[in-house]
Design a protein around this motif. Sequence first.
Motif, PDB file in Angstrom:
ATOM      1  N   UNK B 582     -43.251  -9.546  29.366  1.00  0.00           N
ATOM      2  CA  UNK B 582     -43.456 -10.152  28.024  1.00  0.00           C
ATOM      3  C   UNK B 582     -44.918 -10.981  27.748  1.00  0.00           C
ATOM      4  N   UNK B 583     -45.149 -11.738  28.892  1.00  0.00           N
ATOM      5  CA  UNK B 583     -46.154 -12.697  28.445  1.00  0.00           C
ATOM      6  C   UNK B 583     -47.544 -11.846  28.133  1.00  0.00           C
ATOM      7  N   UNK B 592     -55.245 -13.642  24.001  1.00  0.00           N
ATOM      8  CA  UNK B 592     -54.503 -15.375  24.170  1.00  0.00           C
ATOM      9  C   UNK B 592     -53.499 -15.486  24.846  1.00  0.00           C
ATOM     10  N   UNK B 593     -53.412 -17.201  25.710  1.00  0.00           N
ATOM     11  CA  UNK B 593     -52.097 -17.160  26.261  1.00  0.00           C
ATOM     12  C   UNK B 593     -51.379 -18.734  25.627  1.00  0.00           C
ATOM     13  N   UNK B 594     -50.936 -18.743  25.437  1.00  0.00           N
ATOM     14  CA  UNK B 594     -50.321 -20.077  24.846  1.00  0.00           C
ATOM     15  C   UNK B 594     -49.063 -20.415  25.724  1.00  0.00           C
ATOM     16  N   UNK B 595     -49.501 -22.021  26.915  1.00  0.00           N
ATOM     17  CA  UNK B 595     -48.650 -22.408  27.391  1.00  0.00           C
ATOM     18  C   UNK B 595     -47.849 -23.499  26.627  1.00  0.00           C
ATOM     19  N   UNK B 603     -53.480 -23.276  24.483  1.00  0.00           N
ATOM     20  CA  UNK B 603     -53.746 -21.943  24.210  1.00  0.00           C
ATOM     21  C   UNK B 603     -55.379 -21.935  24.852  1.00  0.00           C
ATOM     22  N   UNK B 604     -54.453 -20.811  26.034  1.00  0.00           N
ATOM     23  CA  UNK B 604     -56.113 -20.698  26.722  1.00  0.00           C
ATOM     24  C   UNK B 604     -56.298 -19.230  27.281  1.00  0.00           C
ATOM     25  N   UNK B 605     -57.868 -18.983  26.731  1.00  0.00           N
ATOM     26  CA  UNK B 605     -58.152 -17.822  26.781  1.00  0.00           C
ATOM     27  C   UNK B 605     -58.086 -16.369  27.487  1.00  0.00           C
TER      28      UNK B 605
END
Lengths: 634, 860
Positions: B582-583, B592-595, B603-605
């Motif tokens: 799901x990630x 992007x990746x939200x933490x 939010x990381x690229x």
Amino acid sequence: MPCVADWLNNPFSIVQDIFAQNVPNSDWEKKVTEYFKEKLKENNATNWVPSLNDVPVHYLKPNSLVKFRCMVQDMFDPEFYMGVYETVDPNTNARVLHFGKYRDVAECGPQQEIDLNSSQTVTSERQTFYCVPVPGESAWVKEAYISASQARVSPSTSYTPSRHKRSYEEDEDMDLHPSKQKEQHMGSGGDIHGCVEPKRLETEASAGHHLISPNCSPPLDLNFPLPGEKGPACLVKVYESWDSFKVNDVLEVYGILSVDPVLSIVNNEERDSSTLNAVESMDTAEEQRVHSPPASLVPRIHVILAQKLQHINPLLPACLNEEESKTFVSNFMSELSPVRAELLGFLTHALLGDSLAAEYLILHLISTVYARRDVLPLGKFTVNLSGCPRNNIFTEHIYRIIQQLVPASYRLQMTIENMNHSRFIPHKDYTANRLVSGVLQLASNTSLVVDETQLEQGQLDTKGVHNVTALGNLITWQKVDYDFNYHQMEFPCNINVLITSEGRSLLPSDCQVHLQPQLIPPNMEEYMSSLLTAVLPSVLNKFRIYLSLLRLLDYSISEEVTKAVEEDFVEMRKNDPESVTADDLHRTLLVARFLSLSVGQTTLSRERWLRAKQLEALRKARLQQQKCVNGNEL
Amino acid sequence: MSSPASTPSRRRGSKRGRGSNPSTPQAARSPPSQKRRTDDSTSTGELQPMPTSPPADLQSPGGPDALFSSPPQFQHSAIPLDFDISSPLTYGTPSSRVEGTPRSGVRGTPVRQRPDLGSVRKARQVDLHSDGPAEDIASDQSLGQKLVIWGTDVNVASCKEKFQRFLQRFIDPVRKEDEDIGLDLSEPRYMQRLEEINMIGEPFLNVNCDHLRSFDENLYRQLICYPQEVIPTFDMAANEIFFDRYPDSILEHQIQVRPYNALKTTNMRNLNPEDIDQLITISGMVIRSSQLIPEMQEAFFKCQVCAFTTRVEIDRGRIAEPSVCKNCNTVHSMVLIHNRSMFSDKQMVKLQESPEDMPAGQTPHTVVLFAHNDLVDKVQPGDRITVTGIYRAVPIRVNPRISSVKSIYNTHIDVIHYRKTDSKRLHGVDEEAEQKIFTEERVAMLKELSKKIDIYDRLSSALAPTIYEHEDIKKGILLQLFGGSRKDFTHTGRGNFRAEINILLCGDPGTSKSQLLQYVYNLVPRGQYTSGRGSSAVGLTAYVMKDPETRQLVLQTGALVLSDNGICCIDEFDKMNESTRSVLHEVMEQQTLSIAKAGIICQLNARTSILAAANPIESQWNPKKTTIENIQLPHTLLSRFDLIFLMLDPRDEAYDRRLARHLISLYYQTEEKIEEEYMDMAVLRDYIAYARSYVNPRLSEEAGQTLIEAYVDMRKIGSGRGMVSAYPRQLESLIRLAEAHAKVRFSEKVETVDVEEAKRLHREALKQSATDPRTGIVDISILTTGMSATARKRREELAQALRKLIQSKGKSPSLKYQQLFDDLRAQSDTAITKEMFEEALRALADDDFLTVTGKTVRLL
């Protein structure tokens, strides 16, 4: 002309002569190497050079010529040193030029000082390798090298590694180098720990080599890849073409031994002094310990000549391309088939009468990665010998037999305990700035026998999982990803892996052979150990030559046979598309390759191809049969 | 004399044209220093050495090359006018001159010492006892008043003047750099920088050596060869200009010039004794940094008898304690006052060679850096940085008790400038920082290659040559390697459009999927390889960790973030558990990746392309089932893959034959032969890197048209059967593929050919993965809606049954909804839910057979 003893015992005098004759030119360095190259080419000259592998360091004369057969375990940063320097006598202002090559310490007379600002100073670069003896080297290899050696080790009597002799020799040594010995004693005597001396004797007696720990610091980890290894580790200083050497290469180096105790003293001074200069404090104490360990423990060799070894089998000529070795090869090739037959018989007995398994074992033992296409290693032939009896004795003896046949090997007992606790993958320790070795750091063509019969059910922890993955990667890709903390680095390797297991191994393998014992000896122990004693040493030597030599042969497939194989494959696919895949073709081609080589043929012939197919069919039939027997096994 | 010298002497005498007088350069360079101040006056009487500036070195035109021979007194009068003659500074080096006393315009701004050039002043001083007296700065020319710094060919005045001219006039011809934002390109670049310093108050002027080189080759050379002499001169020049322009500006200290991007060295492995004391630029990764070390710069002594104070500069870690008070002549009365001594910050950093620069099979080299003042704590372990600094070698201290010296030197780099290579990765788009430098020949070679008509085929066949056939899959992966163009729609609220192409390979085990993945992972510089079985959501994304030392929360990045701008290869995709997968949803579309955890929300690229491989659920691919059924992945995830390929074991004779031939050849060809045959991996890698960083194709008008047509066609196919066979996501995929194909050709424009190939490939992939096994029709909805073929089949049948039922009811134009449902249920022998009935009605409505209004069904 200097006599033999001179270039062996006092190579510096020769270097000094050449240096003095050629000085303003820089080509003295080349002349030195050439001189020694010539000397070593002479009849058996290499046998006269004492080897660090057989002789403990303290029996060797400092600054004499030695040789060392070793594996590059780690590479340190390059060093800048004073290639040429000038000393000046403050009283008379007399200036003398010296060379700094092949030395750790810039020598100068008692009344002299080194002029660091001299215009004559030449700064040069050298590279330090941390070398250990070839991991897993078989005892017979060591013995053969020792018996070939004709080196006279100590100036007086021949060397015998017994205790009582030692003091006598040391005394003599002391007479020869009174000043150095005194300094050494000052170094340890001035220490607060008075207990150094007895301790020293103790460790020495047990470890079998000279162990001086001036500060009573914890014993230095010599960083051997395999646990329980012995032998000297060495800092090898390379002066030319160091780029051509790689980690895990097996080298034979000829160079000047340096065990100058000053080295240790300088270090202690630096470590102890409270007025540390900022520049010197940039290395941590840990790093100091690792990068400049006491010279008596880790001697330095200043390399004059170094060569990569194709193999470490003492029964074979070192270099196979030379003229005389060609005759050796052709002589051996002529009697190849009886040797093969005998070896096959021997292994059949060892494998409890299973000749098919013995056949595959031969193929396995002569396999070697001969090329890599992209990421795919070609020529690896990992055999999974399943159906082994579950007791320790059988697998242990199989390993002993292999150990007697190949120059380097290691038995990896795959227990949960072992997998979870041992260090498989080498990793970089940044505090000490070195590569901490692991079991999988092995030289090319080492036989790794993985004993899976030992494995019980249990929980693997993170480390265990990593270790198993690493082992799997080693088998599939023939590479090990060394752990550099921030990133991983891939080191290709060439290791023959043999897996012994009860059922199919959990590790990947190229080919699984199910053992079908023809006889069950009532006393396995006795049966197995009698096997080795029954073989004549001369026959055993032939086996050894056979296995090492066949690895080095070239191989090709003619156009004609290619066609035939192609037809064959198409035909097979037509008949049974489900079970014949590209992988099968891969495997059969491999089997055919090693089968041809094992009888000394360097091209594939039609018969060999058929024979390979036949072997494969037999093997598969056995597996099928096995599947039917225990239905639940996949 | 046991004090060590600061630098080993070098072998470069002849290279610099100073061979005629070999002893001079060294003498000037490595002197024990304390003596010099007091001896200055006495030096005059002694014999002068002959430092010359040989013709080769003398760069200023018209300056005849007179032998220097005048004693220091004369020198003072000979100093050029732009020096303040009355100032005592003239006696010193350029650096001490700036630092010693403020100049008129600079007054009020304190001087900050430059420990990065630390030993300069000392080095400049003269070794009196070994070589006789000499001046510390310079030899002057009787004509033209040429001052040359001892041991170099640097003339302070002309060097300063040249640098000022550079600052005032240099206009950047090509704008490339990320830091140029907000600069007017037509104006002199560095004057704007000075203005910025005035506004911001950060007194550092970063100078790109490349600019300097294009402006004045000789000045650049001097900077590289004699950084310790030249940089202080630059400082002086910059300060003069600055305080002329902004006399009222208040800075913390005077401006320091920090050159960077010296082209001299790029690889740690190439460092050799020749580079000692030169300005070098190398890149690598920080592996360790030390605590802050306070280093004494100047010791403060006070006489306990008369309270007379004096300052003593530190010379290479040693303090020359004055034994006699100059004021009252008491012996041993001077005491060091720690609080009033001057210290500077210093930090030891270990830099390790970056993994890309390393030859295979060797361990990485490390080098020690010393960072000073501001640069302390600028980098952390793990950072990739590019360092510009001066390479130093120091002999290991002499042991006073033994006459021998260890004959090796300690080497380190005094850092002048740091540049983080990956600092931008956490925010904003910045391709430049990662740009690989290509030599001109290489670029020409690549361009030549790109002109070949069959370049596309060539490249794809160079890709993983050991893997046989699967041409289209290789082409797909090739396009993935190139990627589309990045488009920014932030201002319209849509955010970034994904430029990365995601590919899923599924198929029988043993069809070398893993091998393909391994190959790609080995090919791209920033690739990550994970296995679905072994990775957790945390391992893929990022996790927050408490640093044991600082108690600080640290974000540790996982495989997806690490492969930002690269490719993340995920093997055994099907084995991945639900939460981990799901990630990927966010990563694969939004990039992007939200933490949000432990107080860190960010939010990381993760602009990564994903190359995944999955095995069918029944271990063997079942051709009677659809992709969805075979691999059991949620369609939400599947639709995010641009291309889904099936790798099946084709069973035909010709294929087998070719395969056999291919495999056999592997087993006897020697290594050299193999290499000849295929395009080298290095070339391929460079080709891709070049295209990725320099080629940014845009859609052309006709290509746009073709795309529209293609899309409309795709929609049409579906709508004929009452379903949508293409979604905007597919259009986006097409665009990306077309762009990537244009990149392969190094073309700045996406043309019709590109679109055609994109269409073909897309269709090819669809044909393999989205073919309905029953009907043989390409049906995108398998991927997008996850509708299984059996369900759809049943729906079709039901619709037919319903139609028949309605037709059997005769001519009545409208029917009761409930009535119809009941009739249908009665007629059918299987259970029919209300949903199924409604679907059937909708299907008929789509066929224009009937319409449903409320509770009545009306025939048309």
